[in-house]
Design a protein around this motif. Structure first.
Motif, PDB file in Angstrom:
ATOM      1  N   VAL A 224      19.299  -1.782 -70.573  1.00  0.00           N
ATOM      2  CA  VAL A 224      19.012  -3.017 -69.844  1.00  0.00           C
ATOM      3  C   VAL A 224      17.785  -2.784 -68.969  1.00  0.00           C
ATOM      4  O   VAL A 224      17.662  -1.732 -68.330  1.00  0.00           O
ATOM      5  N   TYR A 231      17.619  -0.218 -66.003  1.00  0.00           N
ATOM      6  CA  TYR A 231      18.865  -0.080 -65.251  1.00  0.00           C
ATOM      7  C   TYR A 231      19.456   1.294 -65.581  1.00  0.00           C
ATOM      8  O   TYR A 231      19.738   1.578 -66.745  1.00  0.00           O
ATOM      9  N   ARG A 232      19.650   2.129 -64.567  1.00  0.00           N
ATOM     10  CA  ARG A 232      20.116   3.493 -64.806  1.00  0.00           C
ATOM     11  C   ARG A 232      21.586   3.707 -64.469  1.00  0.00           C
ATOM     12  O   ARG A 232      22.218   4.602 -65.023  1.00  0.00           O
ATOM     13  N   ASN A 237      24.039   7.051 -67.385  1.00  0.00           N
ATOM     14  CA  ASN A 237      24.850   6.883 -68.596  1.00  0.00           C
ATOM     15  C   ASN A 237      25.307   5.440 -68.732  1.00  0.00           C
ATOM     16  O   ASN A 237      26.464   5.160 -69.011  1.00  0.00           O
ATOM     17  N   ALA A 238      24.390   4.503 -68.525  1.00  0.00           N
ATOM     18  CA  ALA A 238      24.750   3.085 -68.503  1.00  0.00           C
ATOM     19  C   ALA A 238      24.628   2.449 -69.884  1.00  0.00           C
ATOM     20  O   ALA A 238      24.064   3.015 -70.807  1.00  0.00           O
ATOM     21  N   VAL A 239      25.193   1.252 -69.989  1.00  0.00           N
ATOM     22  CA  VAL A 239      25.030   0.329 -71.122  1.00  0.00           C
ATOM     23  C   VAL A 239      25.493   0.935 -72.443  1.00  0.00           C
ATOM     24  O   VAL A 239      24.844   0.800 -73.480  1.00  0.00           O
ATOM     25  N   GLU A 240      26.638   1.620 -72.404  1.00  0.00           N
ATOM     26  CA  GLU A 240      27.207   2.166 -73.642  1.00  0.00           C
ATOM     27  C   GLU A 240      28.006   1.067 -74.334  1.00  0.00           C
ATOM     28  O   GLU A 240      29.233   1.111 -74.461  1.00  0.00           O
ATOM     29  N   ILE A 241      27.268   0.077 -74.841  1.00  0.00           N
ATOM     30  CA  ILE A 241      27.896  -1.118 -75.398  1.00  0.00           C
ATOM     31  C   ILE A 241      28.688  -0.828 -76.672  1.00  0.00           C
ATOM     32  O   ILE A 241      29.615  -1.569 -77.005  1.00  0.00           O
ATOM     33  N   LEU A 329      27.622  -8.592 -72.788  1.00  0.00           N
ATOM     34  CA  LEU A 329      26.511  -7.921 -72.108  1.00  0.00           C
ATOM     35  C   LEU A 329      25.763  -8.904 -71.214  1.00  0.00           C
ATOM     36  O   LEU A 329      25.443  -8.598 -70.055  1.00  0.00           O
TER      37      LEU A 329
ATOM     38  N   ASN B 331      31.602   1.624 -68.544  1.00  0.00           N
ATOM     39  CA  ASN B 331      30.766   2.091 -69.654  1.00  0.00           C
ATOM     40  C   ASN B 331      29.416   1.367 -69.679  1.00  0.00           C
ATOM     41  O   ASN B 331      28.427   1.918 -70.137  1.00  0.00           O
ATOM     42  N   LEU B 332      29.390   0.143 -69.183  1.00  0.00           N
ATOM     43  CA  LEU B 332      28.125  -0.600 -69.180  1.00  0.00           C
ATOM     44  C   LEU B 332      27.311  -0.329 -67.918  1.00  0.00           C
ATOM     45  O   LEU B 332      26.101  -0.158 -67.983  1.00  0.00           O
ATOM     46  N   PHE B 333      27.962  -0.284 -66.741  1.00  0.00           N
ATOM     47  CA  PHE B 333      27.199  -0.135 -65.493  1.00  0.00           C
ATOM     48  C   PHE B 333      27.158   1.307 -64.979  1.00  0.00           C
ATOM     49  O   PHE B 333      26.459   1.580 -64.021  1.00  0.00           O
ATOM     50  N   ASP B 334      27.925   2.207 -65.586  1.00  0.00           N
ATOM     51  CA  ASP B 334      27.929   3.620 -65.174  1.00  0.00           C
ATOM     52  C   ASP B 334      28.264   3.741 -63.679  1.00  0.00           C
ATOM     53  O   ASP B 334      27.412   4.107 -62.860  1.00  0.00           O
ATOM     54  N   ALA B 366      31.614   8.274 -70.016  1.00  0.00           N
ATOM     55  CA  ALA B 366      30.897   9.351 -69.319  1.00  0.00           C
ATOM     56  C   ALA B 366      31.820  10.124 -68.388  1.00  0.00           C
ATOM     57  O   ALA B 366      31.383  10.675 -67.381  1.00  0.00           O
TER      58      ALA B 366
END
Lengths: 407, 407
Positions: A224, A231-232, A237-241, A329, B331-334, B366
């Motif tokens: 993202v 966006y971190r 480890n973000a955005v593991e869709i 998302l 998982n999306l925003f970590d 994560a």
């Protein structure tokens, strides 16, 4: 040589300024202040640093409109090169870009399958060296390598936190290992994050826009970008869709979760489903070897375009789930655009796009506030590799890397 | 009086400085520079502005440790007050906080049900005035009202973009309407976003941490805070976790999506399910009136704690889905933490917490990078109202509001 990872959010001002100079050739410092939101002092310092590092040069002065004439800036395209690599079990890509982000060379490589990390990295190093030779680039002109691969990762340490494709990769200091073998500095990042920022750089999306990238190679990841910044999250480890739950009653996933998007929409699941259907394997000439997943997806896609109803149904099933996940998302990150990137969308994206767009049009929570557009990546299968190269360009490592890369 | 909304990300430096002074009484400007990452010049300007506005005062000098003694700062708690309001169809809460964020008064109110917006807002204005009177606060000492309600919204305009609870609310300029009736400036924001930032302010989470707030009143919303800043997304309509798909084959939702989390885990769905089970309505003495949803949830929760297996099963079903959604959010925003906030978690949170924690422990992508902790909001049912009041405190509107509020 030591490993040279940066802290997650340090390169912000430098990245913003580089993006603006890339997107607006012949820009002045005053315009940079106006368009970046940074202070005049910060712009002065960052531009001086970029000039000292040889990334930017002054190219003359603007016509005076009553005031003092302004010095104009542009990227010094030929001052050096960075290498971007995307690698997962099933697929890989290497690119070389110059400092303006122009693609100088590219090659597709096979994923390492279940080879040992050392064997895979030695092979990768040789492939990088071969592409540099073929592109007539001297390694002393290379700032570094951006290595984009699957998560989770400890990005600061450059190590993998996933047991994929085999447990030998869990805890592997991948950046340091490749550095040692290749003799060039290596930055590690998430492949989908890299694809998202690469899309920004190659001009596939507007400056300062807010968009999500869904990245499909062998698996599914995401990145993202908000107002032009990646966006971190808390630990990069973000955005593991690929690992959000699409059906709580679904099958357990190797990630620890259940009913994950990958299991409904990922290339592996498409091919697995195809192999279970009567006669499909033979009719479409599928290999069925898991390491041929992306090739098998290409065969299914070609048959779907050719009118094969089973193949079409397989792709559409995946695309609908992709669409549901894209809506989630957007509902969570409040995005204006969804970019479909990576090798598998480079193959089958044209079939996915209208189905994902239809879901976005009908189901997004804030559709009364703004529309959401789906589009295909401008970088095709190389999106993550291009992004890896761009991440090196944008990092504060560039001067450091340059010193390391000097003979 | 005109409506006085701010642009989404303007109050950043002011908000950071106020947070630090609140969290660290007797802090010096030098320490503010060190802890905020802002420049000395910015700190000097922001602190001067806060002193001029009467929000902060100097309270003496630190012991000299060789260098120049440092002037110490603290919030001027009694300099004024802000009002926070949370309102949705089913529930409501009004709080008054002083400038240090201390709770001065609070009251729970009933949601407006399907009353017309005008009737609902006139009643709300009377309730706000009554609480001010009961708390001995003169309205000339009130900076403004932070009104936290459901999304989607056009926050910049202060209008609602949802047809909930009736189509009359769609497009309603809610902030301007309440301003007109009440004669005090009103800021509109999303209830779950407000709850997330309120949690930060009341000290329920660490400074600079990255966490998500799942907010459950009549519906389910969410807010994310990264490094101490609210995640806003492209149009301030982010983290609508109640409307992510938990089952693509699920029922259509009024939002336009299908199989939404709210339909599996929200209070309305819990009560609806309870009413369909033989004898549960009578045994638990449920009202069944949709506008009594939160009260009925309290009855189900009390029975669950008392050992009623049906009631326990109803809550646990909701909690498991909440857990699945929390994993997707992480998982999306970590994120490092999930806070459960709002009236429904104030009632039943103790039953939800271990179930959500178990999902986070087992299924987060994560989890090898860092653990994820679930906790209950420190503000209970008032979380969003407290957050609304805090959003007014943190906004750059405070001096403007003060002028408006003056007699």
């Amino acid at each position: 040589m030591t490993n040279t990872q940066t802290a997650p959010n340090r390169p912000r001002a430098r990245g913003i300024v580089l993006d603006l100079i890339r997107a607006t050739p012949l820009i002045s410092r005053v315009e940079l202040v106006g368009r970046s939101g940074l202070t005049g002092a910060t712009i002065t310092n960052v531009v001086r640093e970029l000039i000292d590092d040889g990334l930017v040069h002054e190219v003359g002065r603007s016509e005076s409109r009553g005031g003092k004439p302004r010095t104009l800036l542009e990227l010094n395209a030929g001052a050096g090169y960075t290498v971007g690599v995307q690698l997962d079990r099933f697929s890989g890509s290497i690119v070389i870009v110059d400092l303006a982000g122009h693609l100088i060379g590219r090659t597709a490589i096979k994923g390492p399958g279940v080879a040992s990390p050392h064997v895979a990295l030695v092979r990768l190093a040789r492939q990088i060296e071969a592409l540099l030779t073929d592109s007539d680039i001297d390694r002393s002109d290379v700032f570094g390598v951006g290595l984009a691969t699957l998560g989770p990762q400890d990005r600061a340490l450059g190590t993998l936190l996933s047991p994929q494709p085999t447990p030998l990769w869990l805890g592997l200091p991948m950046a340091a290992e490749l550095e040692k073998i290749l003799g060039l500095p290596v930055l590690l990042d998430n492949d989908a994050t890299a694809a998202a920022i690469g899309e920004y750089w190659v001009g596939g999306v507007e400056l300062n826009s807010s968009y999500g990238c869904i990245y499909m190679a062998g698996g599914i990841g995401g990145g993202v970008v908000i107002d032009g910044e990646v966006y971190r999250g808390g630990s990069s480890n973000a955005v593991e869709i690929g690992h959000i739950t699409m059906d709580a009653a679904g099958l357990p996933c190797s990630c620890g979760n259940r009913g994950c998007l990958e299991d409904f929409a990922g290339p592996t699941s498409i091919v697995t489903r195809a192999l279970q259907w009567d006669g499909v394997r033979e009719r479409l000439n599928l290999s069925g070897d898991i390491d041929d997943t992306v090739l098998d997806l290409a065969l299914i896609n070609r048959a779907a375009i050719g009118g094969d109803p089973d193949a079409r149904s397989l792709i559409e099933y995946s695309a609908r789930y992709l669409g549901y996940a894209a809506v989630s998302l957007v509902n969570l990150f409040d995005l204006e655009r969804i970019v479909l990137a990576g090798p598998s969308f480079a193959i089958a994206g044209a079939l996915y796009l209208p189905i994902v767009q239809a879901e976005l049009d009908g189901a997004c929570f804030a559709r009364r506030a703004h529309p959401v557009i789906a589009s295909l990546s401008a970088s095709g299968a190389d999106a993550a590799a291009v992004g890896g190269a761009v991440l090196v360009l944008r990092s504060e490592l560039t001067p450091l890397l340059r010193r390391h890369a000097a003979p």
